[in-house]
Design a protein around this motif. Structure first.
Motif, short mmCIF file in Angstrom:
data_model
loop_
_atom_site.label_atom_id
_atom_site.label_comp_id
_atom_site.label_asym_id
_atom_site.label_seq_id
_atom_site.Cartn_x
_atom_site.Cartn_y
_atom_site.Cartn_z
N PRO A 69 0.84 -1.21 0.00
CA PRO A 69 0.00 0.00 0.00
C PRO A 69 0.87 1.25 0.00
CG PRO A 69 -0.65 -1.53 1.74
CD PRO A 69 0.68 -1.99 1.23
N GLN A 70 0.33 2.30 -0.56
CA GLN A 70 1.08 3.55 -0.57
C GLN A 70 1.13 4.20 0.81
OE1 GLN A 70 -0.68 7.06 -2.55
NE2 GLN A 70 1.28 7.29 -3.67
N SER A 71 0.06 4.07 1.58
CA SER A 71 -0.05 4.81 2.84
C SER A 71 -0.10 3.91 4.07
CB SER A 71 -1.29 5.70 2.80
OG SER A 71 -2.45 4.92 2.56
N GLU A 72 0.10 2.59 3.91
CA GLU A 72 0.13 1.68 5.06
C GLU A 72 1.36 0.79 4.94
OE1 GLU A 72 -3.62 0.03 6.56
OE2 GLU A 72 -4.56 0.81 4.74
N SER A 73 1.73 0.19 6.07
CA SER A 73 2.97 -0.59 6.09
C SER A 73 2.79 -2.02 5.64
CB SER A 73 3.57 -0.58 7.49
OG SER A 73 2.67 -1.20 8.41
N ASP A 74 1.56 -2.54 5.74
CA ASP A 74 1.39 -3.95 5.42
C ASP A 74 0.28 -4.18 4.41
OD1 ASP A 74 -0.60 -3.18 7.12
OD2 ASP A 74 -0.19 -4.67 8.67
N PHE A 75 -0.98 -3.99 4.84
CA PHE A 75 -2.13 -4.27 4.00
C PHE A 75 -3.02 -3.02 3.92
CE2 PHE A 75 -1.55 -8.27 6.64
CZ PHE A 75 -0.59 -8.80 5.79
N PHE A 76 -3.99 -3.08 3.00
CA PHE A 76 -5.02 -2.05 2.98
C PHE A 76 -6.08 -2.38 4.03
CE2 PHE A 76 -3.35 -1.77 -1.36
CZ PHE A 76 -3.23 -0.39 -1.52
N HIS A 77 -6.45 -1.40 4.84
CA HIS A 77 -7.53 -1.54 5.81
C HIS A 77 -8.53 -0.42 5.54
CE1 HIS A 77 -4.04 -3.51 7.74
NE2 HIS A 77 -4.94 -4.33 8.25
N LEU A 78 -9.68 -0.79 5.01
CA LEU A 78 -10.67 0.19 4.56
C LEU A 78 -11.97 -0.02 5.31
CD1 LEU A 78 -9.98 -0.07 0.72
CD2 LEU A 78 -8.95 1.51 2.36
N ASP A 79 -12.72 1.08 5.45
CA ASP A 79 -14.01 1.06 6.15
C ASP A 79 -14.98 1.88 5.33
OD1 ASP A 79 -16.16 1.14 7.88
OD2 ASP A 79 -14.92 1.35 9.67
N LEU A 80 -16.02 1.21 4.78
CA LEU A 80 -16.96 1.89 3.90
C LEU A 80 -18.38 1.47 4.23
CD1 LEU A 80 -15.15 1.49 0.45
CD2 LEU A 80 -15.29 3.58 1.82
N ALA A 81 -19.31 2.33 3.86
CA ALA A 81 -20.74 2.03 3.98
C ALA A 81 -21.23 1.43 2.66
CB ALA A 81 -21.51 3.29 4.32
N PRO A 82 -22.31 0.67 2.67
CA PRO A 82 -22.86 0.17 1.41
C PRO A 82 -23.17 1.33 0.45
CG PRO A 82 -23.89 -0.93 3.26
CD PRO A 82 -23.05 0.17 3.83
N GLY A 83 -22.75 1.18 -0.79
CA GLY A 83 -22.94 2.22 -1.79
C GLY A 83 -21.81 3.21 -1.88
N ALA A 84 -20.86 3.17 -0.94
CA ALA A 84 -19.74 4.13 -0.93
C ALA A 84 -18.58 3.59 -1.76
CB ALA A 84 -19.30 4.42 0.49
N ALA A 85 -17.65 4.49 -2.11
CA ALA A 85 -16.47 4.12 -2.89
C ALA A 85 -15.27 4.89 -2.37
CB ALA A 85 -16.69 4.42 -4.37
N THR A 86 -14.09 4.37 -2.67
CA THR A 86 -12.85 5.04 -2.28
C THR A 86 -11.78 4.73 -3.31
OG1 THR A 86 -11.28 5.39 -0.48
CG2 THR A 86 -11.96 3.14 -0.89
N ASP A 87 -10.83 5.63 -3.45
CA ASP A 87 -9.67 5.43 -4.33
C ASP A 87 -8.46 5.08 -3.47
OD1 ASP A 87 -10.99 6.04 -6.78
OD2 ASP A 87 -10.90 8.17 -6.26
N ALA A 88 -7.64 4.18 -3.95
CA ALA A 88 -6.44 3.78 -3.22
C ALA A 88 -5.33 3.51 -4.22
CB ALA A 88 -6.72 2.54 -2.38
N THR A 89 -4.12 3.46 -3.70
CA THR A 89 -2.95 3.29 -4.56
C THR A 89 -2.03 2.22 -3.97
OG1 THR A 89 -3.02 5.60 -5.27
CG2 THR A 89 -0.95 4.41 -5.60
N ALA A 90 -1.62 1.30 -4.83
CA ALA A 90 -0.61 0.31 -4.47
C ALA A 90 0.69 0.67 -5.17
CB ALA A 90 -1.06 -1.09 -4.87
N ILE A 91 1.79 0.40 -4.54
CA ILE A 91 3.11 0.65 -5.10
C ILE A 91 3.72 -0.67 -5.53
CG2 ILE A 91 5.40 1.60 -4.71
CD1 ILE A 91 3.18 3.67 -4.72
#
Length: 352
Positions: A46-68
């Motif tokens: 992950p670009q902003s975490e040390s190990d894995f992506f940890h995301l928290d979203l509501a149904p119908g929501a979206a988010t953008d993320a980046t892997a290196i």
């Protein structure tokens, strides 16, 4: 190379080799503390975490993320990129689904900008994706990942039973995505039958545990054996890395130095975020063939002793009767011939 024989075998072997490479990547990502996946040649994190992506979203929501994606080699490399669902192995290890497996959850909600990227030599390249949670998605924990897959590496051709075989290897690495969909968490588990087998001097126990809730569990289990001759023996089941919702893990425990025979009860106590449960099984075994032979020998000896005792009793009675007759001078009179004939059922012979 014989194409007719080699291609089917290679097609069968490639998925297994890819699974091995992926399992190694998963093990590298599950250390303590957890680090990004990087084998020294290629890596993804992950670009902003040390190990894995940890995301928290509501149904119908979206988010953008980046892997290196990192290329540590001295040459550019073109990699396939694709999302997959996460899953558990039977032993409780986290694993990624295969490239051709149909994504049903998180792997279907991730959209990558491209299905392949070219990473220059000794370069880190950002790979962007969007994760969209569909409306109406049940709350709970979901897992998946983004995979980078290197081009196949051709192996050497060998001959197996007069057939030319070449094994090509495929290297895959993935970065995990853990998603929590907002809602009411449900922590529950169930277990199957506690089973056991005798393996030489050991007793091996297996216990399936299923996550029936919607949150990730971390079950542990202890075993206690009571009975005779072994009483109070204890062992610990293997601890799985985690148990995803809906997944089943088979816990294993071994009691070494089992006695030749045992009659008792095994009890497994399972603990996790969902609470405590107990599972029991009757443990009854013995060297039945040896016992059967011993019982037959014992029965034969008992029958022989009974026949001997009966013969001794009759002999003693006869001797006592003879001694009594001798002491009184009265010997038992012989039966008349006609009486003997009538009782014996034979015709009389001789003159009247």
């Amino acid at each position: 190379m014989t194409e007719k024989h080699t291609k089917p075998l290679r097609r069968r072997l490639r998925p297994a080799l890819a699974a091995v490479a992926l399992a190694l990547a998963g093990l590298a990502a599950s250390g303590a503390p957890a680090m990004a996946v990087d084998d020294g040649t290629l890596g993804i994190r992950p670009q902003s975490e040390s190990d894995f992506f940890h995301l928290d979203l509501a149904p119908g929501a979206a988010t953008d993320a980046t892997a290196i994606v990192s290329n540590h080699t001295g040459a550019p490399v073109t990699l396939l990129t694709y999302p997959v669902d996460g899953q558990n192995t039977a032993q409780g290890t986290f694993a990624f689904a295969g490239k051709d497996d149909q994504a049903k959850a998180l792997g279907a909600w991730v959209h990558l900008d491209a299905d392949q990227v070219t990473v220059p030599a000794n370069t880190d390249l950002p790979v962007h994706f969007r994760l969209t949670v569909p409306q109406g998605t049940p709350p709970g924990d979901y897992a998946g990942g983004v995979i980078i897959q290197a081009p196949p590496v051709q192996g050497q051709t060998t001959t197996v039973h007069d057939t030319a075989v070449r094994i090509d290897t495929v290297q895959r690495q993935g970065v995990r995505i853990y998603l929590k969909v907002d809602g009411t968490p449900v922590k529950s588990q169930s277990h199957g039958t506690l089973a056991w087998t005798q393996d030489g001097p050991n007793l091996d126990f297996t216990l399936p545990v299923t996550n029936t809730g919607n949150t990730i569990l971390h079950p542990t289990a202890d075993l206690n054996l009571t009975g005779w001759p072994t009483n109070g023996a204890q062992a610990k089941f293997d601890t799985p890395e985690s148990l995803l919702p809906g997944a089943t893990v088979h816990l294993h425990a071994t009691l070494p130095g089992a006695p030749p025979a045992q009659a008792g009860t095994a009890e497994a106590k399972i603990n996790s975020e969902a609470g405590t449960q107990d599972a029991t099984a009757t443990v009854l075994y013995a060297p039945w063939l040896a016992l059967g032979i011993a019982l037959l020998a014992l029965a034969a000896a008992a029958y022989g002793a009974w026949r001997l005792a009966r013969f001794v009793r009759r002999a003693r009675a006869a001797l006592a009767q003879a001694a009594a007759a001798q002491s009184t001078g009265i010997w038992p009179a012989a039966r008349p011939a006609q009486e003997r004939t009538a009782q014996d059922g034979t015709a009389p012979t001789g003159r009247h």
